[in-house]
Scaffold this motif. Structure first.
Motif, PDB file in Angstrom:
ATOM      1  N   SER A 186      90.002  46.381  70.582  1.00  0.00           N
ATOM      2  CA  SER A 186      90.134  44.942  70.842  1.00  0.00           C
ATOM      3  C   SER A 186      90.270  44.182  69.532  1.00  0.00           C
ATOM      4  N   ALA A 187      89.415  44.508  68.566  1.00  0.00           N
ATOM      5  CA  ALA A 187      89.440  43.817  67.274  1.00  0.00           C
ATOM      6  C   ALA A 187      90.761  44.036  66.555  1.00  0.00           C
ATOM      7  N   LEU A 188      91.309  45.241  66.637  1.00  0.00           N
ATOM      8  CA  LEU A 188      92.585  45.536  65.989  1.00  0.00           C
ATOM      9  C   LEU A 188      93.713  44.704  66.609  1.00  0.00           C
ATOM     10  N   ILE A 189      93.740  44.636  67.937  1.00  0.00           N
ATOM     11  CA  ILE A 189      94.783  43.846  68.610  1.00  0.00           C
ATOM     12  C   ILE A 189      94.648  42.377  68.232  1.00  0.00           C
ATOM     13  N   HIS A 190      93.425  41.856  68.266  1.00  0.00           N
ATOM     14  CA  HIS A 190      93.204  40.455  67.887  1.00  0.00           C
ATOM     15  C   HIS A 190      93.596  40.212  66.430  1.00  0.00           C
ATOM     16  N   PHE A 191      93.273  41.174  65.558  1.00  0.00           N
ATOM     17  CA  PHE A 191      93.579  41.040  64.128  1.00  0.00           C
ATOM     18  C   PHE A 191      95.079  40.855  63.915  1.00  0.00           C
ATOM     19  N   VAL A 192      95.879  41.663  64.609  1.00  0.00           N
ATOM     20  CA  VAL A 192      97.334  41.564  64.471  1.00  0.00           C
ATOM     21  C   VAL A 192      97.849  40.277  65.113  1.00  0.00           C
ATOM     22  N   ALA A 193      97.329  39.928  66.295  1.00  0.00           N
ATOM     23  CA  ALA A 193      97.766  38.704  66.981  1.00  0.00           C
ATOM     24  C   ALA A 193      97.479  37.469  66.146  1.00  0.00           C
ATOM     25  N   ALA A 194      96.432  37.524  65.322  1.00  0.00           N
ATOM     26  CA  ALA A 194      96.043  36.371  64.516  1.00  0.00           C
ATOM     27  C   ALA A 194      97.092  35.988  63.478  1.00  0.00           C
ATOM     28  N   PHE A 195      98.039  36.885  63.196  1.00  0.00           N
ATOM     29  CA  PHE A 195      99.114  36.528  62.266  1.00  0.00           C
ATOM     30  C   PHE A 195     100.076  35.507  62.885  1.00  0.00           C
ATOM     31  N   VAL A 196     100.115  35.433  64.211  1.00  0.00           N
ATOM     32  CA  VAL A 196     101.049  34.511  64.859  1.00  0.00           C
ATOM     33  C   VAL A 196     100.360  33.366  65.590  1.00  0.00           C
ATOM     34  N   ASN A 199     102.881  25.397  53.774  1.00  0.00           N
ATOM     35  CA  ASN A 199     101.450  25.640  53.595  1.00  0.00           C
ATOM     36  C   ASN A 199     101.022  27.004  54.135  1.00  0.00           C
ATOM     37  N   TYR A 200     101.999  27.892  54.323  1.00  0.00           N
ATOM     38  CA  TYR A 200     101.684  29.140  55.020  1.00  0.00           C
ATOM     39  C   TYR A 200     100.730  30.025  54.239  1.00  0.00           C
ATOM     40  N   LEU A 201     100.778  29.973  52.911  1.00  0.00           N
ATOM     41  CA  LEU A 201      99.865  30.802  52.125  1.00  0.00           C
ATOM     42  C   LEU A 201      98.410  30.433  52.442  1.00  0.00           C
ATOM     43  N   PHE A 202      98.151  29.138  52.584  1.00  0.00           N
ATOM     44  CA  PHE A 202      96.793  28.726  52.945  1.00  0.00           C
ATOM     45  C   PHE A 202      96.463  29.140  54.376  1.00  0.00           C
ATOM     46  N   VAL A 203      97.416  28.957  55.297  1.00  0.00           N
ATOM     47  CA  VAL A 203      97.205  29.353  56.685  1.00  0.00           C
ATOM     48  C   VAL A 203      96.831  30.834  56.756  1.00  0.00           C
ATOM     49  N   LEU A 204      97.588  31.650  56.021  1.00  0.00           N
ATOM     50  CA  LEU A 204      97.330  33.094  56.018  1.00  0.00           C
ATOM     51  C   LEU A 204      95.978  33.418  55.394  1.00  0.00           C
ATOM     52  N   THR A 205      95.651  32.734  54.296  1.00  0.00           N
ATOM     53  CA  THR A 205      94.374  32.967  53.623  1.00  0.00           C
ATOM     54  C   THR A 205      93.205  32.603  54.533  1.00  0.00           C
ATOM     55  N   SER A 206      93.296  31.444  55.178  1.00  0.00           N
ATOM     56  CA  SER A 206      92.238  30.998  56.088  1.00  0.00           C
ATOM     57  C   SER A 206      92.108  31.951  57.276  1.00  0.00           C
ATOM     58  N   THR A 207      93.250  32.393  57.787  1.00  0.00           N
ATOM     59  CA  THR A 207      93.242  33.333  58.913  1.00  0.00           C
ATOM     60  C   THR A 207      92.547  34.631  58.538  1.00  0.00           C
ATOM     61  N   LEU A 208      92.984  35.227  57.425  1.00  0.00           N
ATOM     62  CA  LEU A 208      92.440  36.516  57.008  1.00  0.00           C
ATOM     63  C   LEU A 208      90.978  36.421  56.578  1.00  0.00           C
ATOM     64  N   SER A 209      90.571  35.250  56.077  1.00  0.00           N
ATOM     65  CA  SER A 209      89.181  35.100  55.661  1.00  0.00           C
ATOM     66  C   SER A 209      88.230  35.226  56.851  1.00  0.00           C
ATOM     67  N   CYS A 210      88.754  34.956  58.050  1.00  0.00           N
ATOM     68  CA  CYS A 210      87.964  35.158  59.269  1.00  0.00           C
ATOM     69  C   CYS A 210      88.172  36.553  59.850  1.00  0.00           C
ATOM     70  N   THR A 211      89.433  36.978  59.928  1.00  0.00           N
ATOM     71  CA  THR A 211      89.749  38.199  60.678  1.00  0.00           C
ATOM     72  C   THR A 211      89.462  39.495  59.929  1.00  0.00           C
ATOM     73  N   VAL A 212      89.499  39.478  58.601  1.00  0.00           N
ATOM     74  CA  VAL A 212      89.195  40.707  57.855  1.00  0.00           C
ATOM     75  C   VAL A 212      87.729  41.115  58.046  1.00  0.00           C
ATOM     76  N   PRO A 213      86.768  40.210  57.782  1.00  0.00           N
ATOM     77  CA  PRO A 213      85.368  40.615  58.046  1.00  0.00           C
ATOM     78  C   PRO A 213      85.110  40.854  59.537  1.00  0.00           C
ATOM     79  N   TYR A 214      85.804  40.121  60.380  1.00  0.00           N
ATOM     80  CA  TYR A 214      85.717  40.293  61.841  1.00  0.00           C
ATOM     81  C   TYR A 214      86.112  41.718  62.233  1.00  0.00           C
TER      82      TYR A 214
END
Length: 565
Positions: free
Chosen positions: A184-194, A212-227
């Motif tokens: 589940s976490a893996l699927i959510h992790f990938v979906a979070a890119f879109v 502003n996509y670099l910030f969007v990506l950084t903010s996204t990954l800052s949640c989803t990587v530890p998740y």
């Protein structure tokens, strides 16, 4: 085939009624649909009238849970507004970054991610959406953004409840449950890119998102990587810890302007003062919203009223944030069972029982759980966890603490409660209709309309089921308003299908979990809740028509990922 057609026709009619031009509001469409389902149960499926009546009573009573949460969220929102805290928070966030994308990601994504991890129950949108409206964003568009954003963390929301409790009736051992959570976490992790870009598009242009996509990506990954990393060994804390880390990193990165465009193009986001109207050319709808400004009403916080460009003193920020900090702290303390408070709030040991005759047996537990059992002599029951549902604790509790903290006068307190009561009248009717419909759709066991629909689709798809399995989970969330209930309802169907057609059980259950999470985007209960909190009337159909698109895309991502795990 007739049973399948009659099982799905009420839902098709409901969607048509709410999404057609000049669609019916939910407080009309949902009771009509409930009446249709009741008639089908009685005259076609031959369900006993007593059982139908028992489910109607249970449906009415079940509406108390979501409406009490909504009422608590609105009350807190009005207190924050009338105390002046909303203005302070708005000015502080503007001080971190005036960039709209940064504000939307910090509050709509990272902050909501953390709240979902602690509480669930639709609380993230209830807390985050009003803050964004206070920053000047269009409330209807904020509602859609909040619904779409609040999807990725949901499978591990409320300290993992949709996973560990949602699949509790399947007899899974801990290793299987953890393996399901990993997928589940893996699927959510990938979906979070879109998903965040799709949500942002409701408010800003693609050009702004790209800049502003670099910030969007950084903010996204800052949640989803530890998740994702935490989900490899635990299924309770991924969303809570991931959201907390993501919120801190997002604020720091925004403060330094990393990944953010230095100059934004003009957007069609309009600010509002007092009770001005938000003009919405796309929908031709006027939404009356109260957005606090620096010179409106008395100011208990003693803020400077000469503008918003001056730095906000740290002491004012702490005081303004106190209700939110209290809210998060209480949610975390009461949701983590290892701390010992959660068992006290969910203790079902009965201390009082009373027979209500044919209506059933009423009981109260040590944790003040109200329960009505054996309604009309059937197995249908209802329960309300008074201390655990986040209405009294933490919403009302935080409000009561905040009244003396901000020295609010009596007339202000009366205004808070009066405005809250006025806002929940129509949503209560809509929720009653929705929950009666859900109860009746689930009546009949293996022959219920819900089970008939799910089994028919699985028979049709065979081994290709994994490509559409997530959508069954979304259908469950659409009906019930909860990823947990969706997992409880459809988990057994998904498990049976996996065994029958030879698909990996953990993969199919993960698709169910992801589906229940992405179904939050179109869930009627959540749409009604966030619309009520933001003062949006009769736009449920409009919202569904737009949030269903990212939900469908989410399902495609889930289908592709299911072939790779």
């Amino acid at each position: 085939m007739t049973s399948l057609f009659l099982s799905i026709i009420p839902i098709i009619i409901l969607i048509w009624m709410m999404t057609k031009k000049n669609g019916l509001p939910s407080h009309i469409a949902l009771p009509i649909t409930a009446l249709m389902v009741g008639a089908l149960q009685l005259f076609y499926f031959g369900t006993d009238l007593t059982l139908i009546s028992a489910n109607i009573i249970a449906g009415i009573l079940s509406a108390i849970t979501p409406i009490s949460i909504v009422a608590g969220a609105i009350l807190l929102n009005r207190m924050i507004y009338l105390s002046g805290s909303e203005d302070i928070i708005r000015r502080w966030l503007e001080g971190i970054s005036k960039n709209q994308v940064a504000q939307l990601m910090i509050i709509g994504w990272a902050f909501a991610f953390m709240i979902e991890g602690a509480s669930g129950f639709g609380t993230p949108a209830a807390i985050a959406a009003p803050i964004l409206v206070g920053l000047g964003f269009n409330p209807l568009k904020v509602a859609m953004l909040a619904l779409v954003m609040n999807s990725v963390p949901v499978s591990f929301g409320a300290v993992g409840t949709p996973t560990w409790f949602g699949f509790s009736n399947l007899g899974l051992d801990d290793a299987t449950l953890l393996a399901t959570g990993k997928i589940s976490a893996l699927i959510h992790f990938v979906a979070a890119f879109v998903i965040p870009p799709l949500a942002l598009r409701f408010i800003v242009s693609w050009q702004t998102i790209r800049q502003n996509y670099l910030f969007v990506l950084t903010s996204t990954l800052s949640c989803t990587v530890p998740y994702f990393m935490l989900a490899q060994w635990n299924y309770e804390f991924p969303a809570l810890v991931g959201g907390a880390i993501g919120l801190i990193l997002s604020v720091v990165v925004a403060r330094f302007g990393l990944g953010l465009a230095h100059k934004e193009p003009q957007e069609s986001v309009q600010m509002a003062t007092g009770n001005e109207t938000f003009a919405n050319a796309d929908t031709s709808v006027d939404l009356q919203v109260s957005v606090r400004t620096s010179n409106s009403h008395s100011n208990p916080l003693g803020t400077n009223s000469k503008g918003t460009d001056q730095a906000v003193p740290f002491s004012q920020i702490i005081k303004a944030m106190t209700p939110t900090i209290l809210l998060i702290t209480i949610l975390i303390v009461t949701r983590i069972k290892q701390l010992g408070i959660k068992p006290l709030l969910t203790d079902s040991t009965e201390i009082f029982t009373l027979s209500l005759g044919p209506l059933g047996d009423f009981s109260i537990s040590q944790a003040l759980i109200l329960k009505l059992s054996h309604i009309f002599g059937t197995d249908v029951s209802w329960a309300y966890k008074t201390l655990y549902v986040p209405a009294l604790i933490p919403f009302l509790l935080v409000v009561l603490i905040s009244i003396p903290l901000f020295k609010l006068e009596g007339h202000v307190v009366r205004q808070m409660f009066s405005e809250t009561a006025n806002r929940i009248k129509m949503p209560f009717i809509a929720l009653v209709g929705a929950l009666i419909m859900v109860k009746l759709m689930m009546t009949g066991g293996e022959n219920s309309p819900i089970m008939t629909t799910g089994q028919a689709f699985s028979d049709l798809m065979g081994t290709s089921w994994q490509f559409v399995g997530a959508y069954l989970g979304a259908l469950g969330a659409f009906f019930s308003g909860s990823a947990t209930v969706s997992n409880l309802t459809f988990g057994a169907i998904q498990q049976t299908i996996a065994i029958n057609v030879g698909l990996p059980q953990t993969t199919i259950l993960a698709l169910q979990s992801v589906g229940g999470a992405m179904g939050n985007m179109v869930c009627i209960n959540n749409i009604i809740a966030v619309s009520t909190i933001l003062g949006i009337a009769n736009k449920e159909g409009y919202i569904i028509k737009r949030t269903v698109i990212p939900m469908l895309i989410y399902g495609i991502v889930a289908a592709i990922m299911s072939t790779l795990v």
